[in-house]
Motif scaffolding. Structure first.
Motif, mmCIF file in Angstrom:
data_model
loop_
_atom_site.group_PDB
_atom_site.id
_atom_site.type_symbol
_atom_site.label_atom_id
_atom_site.label_comp_id
_atom_site.label_asym_id
_atom_site.label_seq_id
_atom_site.Cartn_x
_atom_site.Cartn_y
_atom_site.Cartn_z
ATOM 1 N N ILE A 117 0.859 -1.181 0.000
ATOM 2 C CA ILE A 117 0.000 0.000 0.000
ATOM 3 C C ILE A 117 0.893 1.228 0.000
ATOM 4 O O ILE A 117 1.855 1.303 0.784
ATOM 5 C CB ILE A 117 -0.907 -0.001 1.255
ATOM 6 N N VAL A 118 0.605 2.170 -0.879
ATOM 7 C CA VAL A 118 1.432 3.375 -0.969
ATOM 8 C C VAL A 118 0.534 4.614 -0.934
ATOM 9 O O VAL A 118 -0.640 4.547 -1.313
ATOM 10 C CB VAL A 118 2.280 3.372 -2.264
ATOM 11 N N PRO A 119 1.086 5.735 -0.498
ATOM 12 C CA PRO A 119 0.270 6.964 -0.443
ATOM 13 C C PRO A 119 -0.145 7.429 -1.838
ATOM 14 O O PRO A 119 0.580 7.264 -2.808
ATOM 15 C CB PRO A 119 1.216 7.985 0.205
ATOM 16 N N SER A 120 -1.324 7.987 -1.910
ATOM 17 C CA SER A 120 -1.841 8.519 -3.170
ATOM 18 C C SER A 120 -2.813 9.649 -2.832
ATOM 19 O O SER A 120 -2.928 10.053 -1.667
ATOM 20 C CB SER A 120 -2.535 7.398 -3.958
ATOM 21 N N GLU A 121 -3.500 10.134 -3.840
ATOM 22 C CA GLU A 121 -4.488 11.211 -3.629
ATOM 23 C C GLU A 121 -5.744 10.909 -4.432
ATOM 24 O O GLU A 121 -5.673 10.327 -5.520
ATOM 25 C CB GLU A 121 -3.942 12.558 -4.132
ATOM 26 N N LEU A 122 -6.874 11.337 -3.907
ATOM 27 C CA LEU A 122 -8.108 11.307 -4.690
ATOM 28 C C LEU A 122 -8.088 12.477 -5.671
ATOM 29 O O LEU A 122 -7.283 13.417 -5.503
ATOM 30 C CB LEU A 122 -9.320 11.420 -3.756
ATOM 31 N N PRO A 123 -8.943 12.457 -6.684
ATOM 32 C CA PRO A 123 -8.954 13.569 -7.650
ATOM 33 C C PRO A 123 -9.139 14.942 -7.000
ATOM 34 O O PRO A 123 -8.662 15.945 -7.533
ATOM 35 C CB PRO A 123 -10.141 13.216 -8.555
ATOM 36 N N ASP A 124 -9.807 14.978 -5.837
ATOM 37 C CA ASP A 124 -10.006 16.277 -5.180
ATOM 38 C C ASP A 124 -8.805 16.683 -4.319
ATOM 39 O O ASP A 124 -8.832 17.707 -3.630
ATOM 40 C CB ASP A 124 -11.280 16.266 -4.335
ATOM 41 N N GLY A 125 -7.736 15.889 -4.348
ATOM 42 C CA GLY A 125 -6.524 16.237 -3.613
ATOM 43 C C GLY A 125 -6.446 15.676 -2.213
ATOM 44 O O GLY A 125 -5.413 15.811 -1.540
ATOM 45 N N SER A 126 -7.506 15.056 -1.740
ATOM 46 C CA SER A 126 -7.459 14.527 -0.376
ATOM 47 C C SER A 126 -6.610 13.256 -0.335
ATOM 48 O O SER A 126 -6.547 12.503 -1.300
ATOM 49 C CB SER A 126 -8.866 14.272 0.158
ATOM 50 N N PRO A 127 -5.901 13.030 0.798
ATOM 51 C CA PRO A 127 -4.975 11.902 0.874
ATOM 52 C C PRO A 127 -5.694 10.561 0.772
ATOM 53 O O PRO A 127 -6.795 10.394 1.299
ATOM 54 C CB PRO A 127 -4.328 12.066 2.257
ATOM 55 N N ASP A 128 -5.055 9.639 0.104
ATOM 56 C CA ASP A 128 -5.653 8.327 -0.119
ATOM 57 C C ASP A 128 -4.525 7.308 -0.269
ATOM 58 O O ASP A 128 -3.359 7.610 0.051
ATOM 59 C CB ASP A 128 -6.557 8.364 -1.362
#
Lengths: 378, 126
Positions: B104-115
């Motif tokens: 699992i690695v850090p990413s972002e949702l299209p709205d910029g919130s962390p995911d």
């Protein structure tokens, strides 16, 4: 109480009609079904409308200018299962004695949406992360290919078969013949699914049936409904088998039990081939073959017109397109026409028993939100 | 009415890597990811970290059209019995092989919130 039967059917062309409205399309199907049934709209005590994409009060909008007697209108949205769910609800009312004659119709007009996959809820966990319906089925296909060694060409062969059927269906207005090579070379949508492996999403259409417990005055023999089952998706968060269409298998078990028949008794099937992989998964879920054997069943020719159990003789969603509110009712119309011997060039000879299957909905945590199966005979 | 919205994040960073947070309750002991969003009544909600490693169950590469970049999606299975859906990171444009070990690695949702997203541990392309 007499058994409710289908005493009239009607269907519009399925195609792109941006100059029309879903209400006008529905009216066309309703008037055709009424004419086929030998009844007047004032003979109809209640109306059931399946609609998935339109605005509120779809049934009343469609019926307004047909001068009904003011009977109840039930609007039912169960995504792609809306129309079939409406038929299930109408049958329950007829069997309870609440009504004697009702009309069910399904309608949607997607040419006004501008293309792309069917819109899904933006608040859904999966959809926020990029899920679209073709992607969900593509992931099923990827896993199926991994587990069973199926080639992409087998997926393409479903698209070829159903378009061959659709060419015989006058309402499939933009169906064109295609080859395995053309299907595989068409634009990638969600690998391994290419454009020609996905049902056309920008399609308009409507279908209608009249159901009654009274003696039929219709043009064709009335059709019995041996089974009508609607099920909803089970909430699953564990490592479920995505190559098993669980909700369809469960609904089919209940429908076969209700009808007192098995898959070996069927003459034809109209199933929810929204994507090529769907039809293969449903061969197995409906009991036409064992798990992992769908590619062999397709290759044998058994599911083509002239085969042992033709699947989607109408051309299915892949050839006709998929206005979701209409699809479930359209499948019923198709099977009725085969049982009544008036399916034209695509007629399944000697058709005695037909099954329709439609699923619905893409929400996280369930195989599908809904599934409806009907089994019909004369 | 007693209805409360959970505000705990659905992932956690640790020294061993990023973890997802599943939930379960006494009434529904099956682990759930995404975690419960709302709690009815006073039933305690247990948070159970899952990861950092799982197995790729299936994937697809989505081609949204000429105006948008392709992106990949995956279903990844974690012990003990949780399947998570999310974006898949494909190194050099190649998807990992099914059954590859994923992290699992850090990413972002299209709205910029962390995911979160999933990535093959190493060299496990299809």
């Amino acid at each position: 109480m007499n058994e409710p039967k289908i005493v009239g059917v009607g269907i519009t062309d399925f195609g792109r009609f941006p100059e029309l409205t879903e209400e006008a399309l529905a009216q066309s199907a309703i008037l055709e079904a009424l004419s086929d049934s030998g009844l007047h709209i004032r003979d109809i005590e209640a109306f059931y409308c399946g609609n998935a994409i339109g605005a509120s009060l779809p049934g009343q909008r469609a019926l307004r200018e047909l001068h009904t007697g003011g009977g109840a209108v039930y609007n039912i949205d169960n995504a792609c299962s809306s129309g079939a769910t409406a038929i299930n609800a109408a049958l329950s009312a007829l069997r309870s004695g609440q009504y004697e004659t009702v009309l069910v119709f399904g309608m949607d007009q997607l040419s006004s949406l501008g293309g792309g996959p069917l819109p899904l809820s933006r608040n859904d966990w999966n959809n926020k992360r990029g899920m679209i319906m073709p992607a969900l089925y593509a992931m099923r296909a990827t896993r199926y290919m991994h587990e069973h060694g199926m080639e992409a060409a087998t997926l393409a062969d479903i698209a070829v078969k159903n378009r061959q059927h659709g060419l015989l269906n006058p309402i499939a207005t933009f169906c064109k013949a295609t080859t395995r090579e053309e299907v595989l070379a068409s634009r990638q949508i969600a690998e391994p699914l290419t454009l020609l492996q996905c049902c056309p999403a920008v399609v308009d259409g409507a279908a209608a049936v009249v159901l009654s417990t009274k003696p039929s005055k219709g043009l064709a023999a009335p059709v019995r409904v041996l089974a009508s089952v609607v099920q909803s998706g089970l909430f699953e968060t564990g490592p479920e088998d995505m190559t098993e269409a669980e909700i369809t298998a469960r609904t089919a078990r209940l429908a076969y039990e209700q009808a007192g028949v098995g898959p070996q008794d069927l003459s034809l099937i109209e199933c929810h081939d929204a994507f090529t992989i769907s039809e293969l998964l449903y061969y197995e879920a409906l009991g036409l073959c064992d798990r992992g054997e769908a590619p062999q069943l397709l290759a044998s020719g058994a599911t083509a017109l002239g085969g042992r159990i033709p699947v989607n003789p109408s051309g299915g969603l892949i050839a006709k397109g998929h206005p979701p509110g209409a699809t479930g009712v359209a499948q019923i119309v198709e099977v009725c026409e085969h049982l009544q011997g008036r399916a034209g060039k695509r007629q399944v000879e000697g058709a005695r028993l037909g099954l329709t299957q439609v699923t619905g909905g893409g929400i996280w945590g369930v195989d599908h939100a809904a599934c409806s199966i009907h089994i019909l005979s004369l | 009415m007693k209805l409360s919205k959970r505000t705990e994040p659905h992932f956690r960073m640790t020294e061993s890597g990023m973890l997802l947070i599943a939930t379960r309750t006494a009434g529904h002991p099956q682990l759930q990811f995404p975690p419960l969003e709302f709690v009815h009544g006073d039933e305690p909600v247990e948070q159970v970290p899952i990861g950092p490693f799982g197995q790729l169950y299936t994937y697809t590469l989505v081609h949204p059209g000429k105006d948008s970049e392709p992106y990949a999606l995956a279903m990844v299975d974690f012990e003990p019995g949780v399947r998570a859906f999310g974006r898949l990171i494909c190194k050099d444009g190649k998807a990992p092989a099914i059954d590859s070990t994923m992290r699992i690695v850090p990413s972002e949702l299209p709205d910029g919130s962390p995911d979160y997203a999933f990535e093959a541990v190493s060299g496990e392309s299809a």
